[in-house]
Design a protein around this motif. Sequence first.
Motif, PDB file in Angstrom:
ATOM      1  N   THR A 115     -16.462  -3.375 -19.573  1.00 50.86           N
ATOM      2  CA  THR A 115     -17.300  -4.572 -19.433  1.00 50.86           C
ATOM      3  C   THR A 115     -18.192  -4.757 -20.645  1.00 50.86           C
ATOM      4  O   THR A 115     -18.433  -3.827 -21.424  1.00 50.86           O
ATOM      5  CB  THR A 115     -18.196  -4.492 -18.186  1.00 50.86           C
ATOM      6  OG1 THR A 115     -19.101  -3.400 -18.330  1.00 50.86           O
ATOM      7  CG2 THR A 115     -17.379  -4.363 -16.924  1.00 50.86           C
ATOM      8  N   GLU A 116     -18.694  -5.974 -20.772  1.00 52.95           N
ATOM      9  CA  GLU A 116     -19.690  -6.291 -21.789  1.00 52.95           C
ATOM     10  C   GLU A 116     -20.727  -7.204 -21.159  1.00 52.95           C
ATOM     11  O   GLU A 116     -20.486  -7.819 -20.118  1.00 52.95           O
ATOM     12  CB  GLU A 116     -19.056  -6.980 -22.998  1.00 52.95           C
ATOM     13  CG  GLU A 116     -18.582  -8.394 -22.729  1.00 52.95           C
ATOM     14  CD  GLU A 116     -18.058  -9.107 -23.969  1.00 52.95           C
ATOM     15  OE1 GLU A 116     -18.034  -8.510 -25.058  1.00 52.95           O
ATOM     16  OE2 GLU A 116     -17.668 -10.272 -23.837  1.00 52.95           O
ATOM     17  N   VAL A 117     -21.875  -7.292 -21.813  1.00 58.48           N
ATOM     18  CA  VAL A 117     -22.934  -8.157 -21.322  1.00 58.48           C
ATOM     19  C   VAL A 117     -23.812  -8.585 -22.485  1.00 58.48           C
ATOM     20  O   VAL A 117     -23.955  -7.856 -23.474  1.00 58.48           O
ATOM     21  CB  VAL A 117     -23.785  -7.460 -20.233  1.00 58.48           C
ATOM     22  CG1 VAL A 117     -24.625  -6.347 -20.819  1.00 58.48           C
ATOM     23  CG2 VAL A 117     -24.645  -8.453 -19.474  1.00 58.48           C
ATOM     24  N   LEU A 118     -24.344  -9.758 -22.377  1.00 55.69           N
ATOM     25  CA  LEU A 118     -25.351 -10.262 -23.303  1.00 55.69           C
ATOM     26  C   LEU A 118     -26.618 -10.502 -22.499  1.00 55.69           C
ATOM     27  O   LEU A 118     -26.565 -10.675 -21.277  1.00 55.69           O
ATOM     28  CB  LEU A 118     -24.882 -11.566 -23.954  1.00 55.69           C
ATOM     29  CG  LEU A 118     -23.582 -11.486 -24.757  1.00 55.69           C
ATOM     30  CD1 LEU A 118     -23.149 -12.884 -25.179  1.00 55.69           C
ATOM     31  CD2 LEU A 118     -23.754 -10.577 -25.966  1.00 55.69           C
ATOM     32  N   ARG A 119     -27.752 -10.563 -23.160  1.00 55.20           N
ATOM     33  CA  ARG A 119     -29.008 -10.833 -22.447  1.00 55.20           C
ATOM     34  C   ARG A 119     -28.899 -12.102 -21.614  1.00 55.20           C
ATOM     35  O   ARG A 119     -29.329 -12.141 -20.469  1.00 55.20           O
ATOM     36  CB  ARG A 119     -30.174 -10.956 -23.420  1.00 55.20           C
ATOM     37  CG  ARG A 119     -30.654  -9.649 -23.956  1.00 55.20           C
ATOM     38  CD  ARG A 119     -31.842  -9.837 -24.852  1.00 55.20           C
ATOM     39  NE  ARG A 119     -32.329  -8.541 -25.322  1.00 55.20           N
ATOM     40  CZ  ARG A 119     -33.343  -8.409 -26.113  1.00 55.20           C
ATOM     41  NH1 ARG A 119     -34.012  -9.451 -26.540  1.00 55.20           N
ATOM     42  NH2 ARG A 119     -33.725  -7.211 -26.493  1.00 55.20           N
ATOM     43  N   ALA A 120     -28.307 -13.135 -22.177  1.00 53.81           N
ATOM     44  CA  ALA A 120     -28.164 -14.391 -21.436  1.00 53.81           C
ATOM     45  C   ALA A 120     -27.315 -14.186 -20.185  1.00 53.81           C
ATOM     46  O   ALA A 120     -27.556 -14.808 -19.150  1.00 53.81           O
ATOM     47  CB  ALA A 120     -27.555 -15.470 -22.328  1.00 53.81           C
ATOM     48  N   GLY A 121     -26.317 -13.297 -20.257  1.00 50.50           N
ATOM     49  CA  GLY A 121     -25.478 -13.018 -19.102  1.00 50.50           C
ATOM     50  C   GLY A 121     -26.241 -12.340 -17.978  1.00 50.50           C
ATOM     51  O   GLY A 121     -26.033 -12.633 -16.810  1.00 50.50           O
ATOM     52  N   ILE A 122     -27.152 -11.441 -18.342  1.00 53.48           N
ATOM     53  CA  ILE A 122     -27.977 -10.780 -17.328  1.00 53.48           C
ATOM     54  C   ILE A 122     -28.853 -11.803 -16.625  1.00 53.48           C
ATOM     55  O   ILE A 122     -28.958 -11.813 -15.400  1.00 53.48           O
ATOM     56  CB  ILE A 122     -28.852  -9.681 -17.962  1.00 53.48           C
ATOM     57  CG1 ILE A 122     -27.980  -8.543 -18.462  1.00 53.48           C
ATOM     58  CG2 ILE A 122     -29.876  -9.152 -16.956  1.00 53.48           C
ATOM     59  CD1 ILE A 122     -28.741  -7.467 -19.195  1.00 53.48           C
ATOM     60  N   LEU A 123     -29.485 -12.675 -17.397  1.00 56.86           N
ATOM     61  CA  LEU A 123     -30.353 -13.694 -16.800  1.00 56.86           C
ATOM     62  C   LEU A 123     -29.535 -14.670 -15.958  1.00 56.86           C
ATOM     63  O   LEU A 123     -29.979 -15.097 -14.897  1.00 56.86           O
ATOM     64  CB  LEU A 123     -31.148 -14.413 -17.889  1.00 56.86           C
ATOM     65  CG  LEU A 123     -32.120 -13.511 -18.659  1.00 56.86           C
ATOM     66  CD1 LEU A 123     -32.750 -14.270 -19.815  1.00 56.86           C
ATOM     67  CD2 LEU A 123     -33.179 -12.933 -17.741  1.00 56.86           C
ATOM     68  N   GLU A 124     -28.332 -14.986 -16.401  1.00 59.88           N
ATOM     69  CA  GLU A 124     -27.454 -15.855 -15.611  1.00 59.88           C
ATOM     70  C   GLU A 124     -27.076 -15.169 -14.299  1.00 59.88           C
ATOM     71  O   GLU A 124     -27.038 -15.796 -13.242  1.00 59.88           O
ATOM     72  CB  GLU A 124     -26.199 -16.200 -16.406  1.00 59.88           C
ATOM     73  CG  GLU A 124     -25.236 -17.110 -15.668  1.00 59.88           C
ATOM     74  CD  GLU A 124     -23.998 -17.418 -16.488  1.00 59.88           C
ATOM     75  OE1 GLU A 124     -22.922 -17.569 -15.871  1.00 59.88           O
ATOM     76  OE2 GLU A 124     -24.089 -17.501 -17.727  1.00 59.88           O
ATOM     77  N   GLY A 125     -26.794 -13.855 -14.359  1.00 61.76           N
ATOM     78  CA  GLY A 125     -26.484 -13.102 -13.142  1.00 61.76           C
ATOM     79  C   GLY A 125     -27.641 -13.139 -12.159  1.00 61.76           C
ATOM     80  O   GLY A 125     -27.449 -13.308 -10.953  1.00 61.76           O
ATOM     81  N   SER A 126     -28.867 -13.000 -12.664  1.00 60.77           N
ATOM     82  CA  SER A 126     -30.051 -13.066 -11.799  1.00 60.77           C
ATOM     83  C   SER A 126     -30.163 -14.435 -11.145  1.00 60.77           C
ATOM     84  O   SER A 126     -30.418 -14.541  -9.947  1.00 60.77           O
ATOM     85  CB  SER A 126     -31.315 -12.779 -12.604  1.00 60.77           C
ATOM     86  OG  SER A 126     -31.266 -11.492 -13.155  1.00 60.77           O
ATOM     87  N   THR A 127     -29.962 -15.474 -11.938  1.00 56.76           N
ATOM     88  CA  THR A 127     -30.019 -16.836 -11.408  1.00 56.76           C
ATOM     89  C   THR A 127     -28.959 -17.039 -10.335  1.00 56.76           C
ATOM     90  O   THR A 127     -29.232 -17.608  -9.278  1.00 56.76           O
ATOM     91  CB  THR A 127     -29.835 -17.863 -12.551  1.00 56.76           C
ATOM     92  OG1 THR A 127     -30.895 -17.685 -13.492  1.00 56.76           O
ATOM     93  CG2 THR A 127     -29.834 -19.285 -12.025  1.00 56.76           C
ATOM     94  N   ASN A 128     -27.743 -16.542 -10.580  1.00 50.99           N
ATOM     95  CA  ASN A 128     -26.662 -16.681  -9.596  1.00 50.99           C
ATOM     96  C   ASN A 128     -27.003 -15.973  -8.290  1.00 50.99           C
ATOM     97  O   ASN A 128     -26.739 -16.499  -7.201  1.00 50.99           O
ATOM     98  CB  ASN A 128     -25.350 -16.148 -10.155  1.00 50.99           C
ATOM     99  CG  ASN A 128     -24.784 -17.020 -11.253  1.00 50.99           C
ATOM    100  OD1 ASN A 128     -25.164 -18.179 -11.409  1.00 50.99           O
ATOM    101  ND2 ASN A 128     -23.893 -16.458 -12.041  1.00 50.99           N
ATOM    102  N   ALA A 129     -27.589 -14.773  -8.384  1.00 53.18           N
ATOM    103  CA  ALA A 129     -27.958 -14.029  -7.171  1.00 53.18           C
ATOM    104  C   ALA A 129     -29.021 -14.775  -6.375  1.00 53.18           C
ATOM    105  O   ALA A 129     -28.948 -14.868  -5.145  1.00 53.18           O
ATOM    106  CB  ALA A 129     -28.450 -12.628  -7.540  1.00 53.18           C
TER     107      ALA A 129
END
Length: 167
Positions: A115-129
């Motif tokens: 897997t990979e992740v970017l900071r924006a992806g983490i924040l997007e994951g939080s928003t999705n949750a």
Amino acid sequence: NGAVYSDSIPVLLLWGDFHVSHGVASGWRPVGPIHEVTAASGNHVTEIDGRPILEVFRDYWGEASLGVLGQFPLAVIDPDDPESFYLRAVFSMNPDDGSATFAAEVPQGSKVRITEVLRAGILEGSTNAIEQALRDFPGDEPSAVLVFSCAARKWLLGTRACEESGI
């Protein structure tokens, strides 16, 4: 009451007439081909595709993957739904034998992806949750929210960690 404890676990009990919902999302995304865990016992993985797991990590991320625990979890693919996966974070690495120990079990024979992740992806994951939890909430409006995160998210977000919960 001002005491600091070790070797303990916090417990929160809720009771009464209330509604609950939840949301789960990470922001990490699988990359590259599907691999098979060919040698593992519990949470200790020695081989993927017949090669030491650390060699496989190096193929993707070079030596950087050996220094940042939690940044490169494995996506363990659900055999009943190939589009669904759960993450297993690296707990420790052994450069002498090329193995890795994870925070939880990675079954031998399971299909995995790096897997990979970017900071924006983490924040997007939080928003999705958050959106999942609100969408599935059976009441009118929640009066309280509990948010659980992990250390890897804070390591990667750094000074932007407060953005994860919308603060």
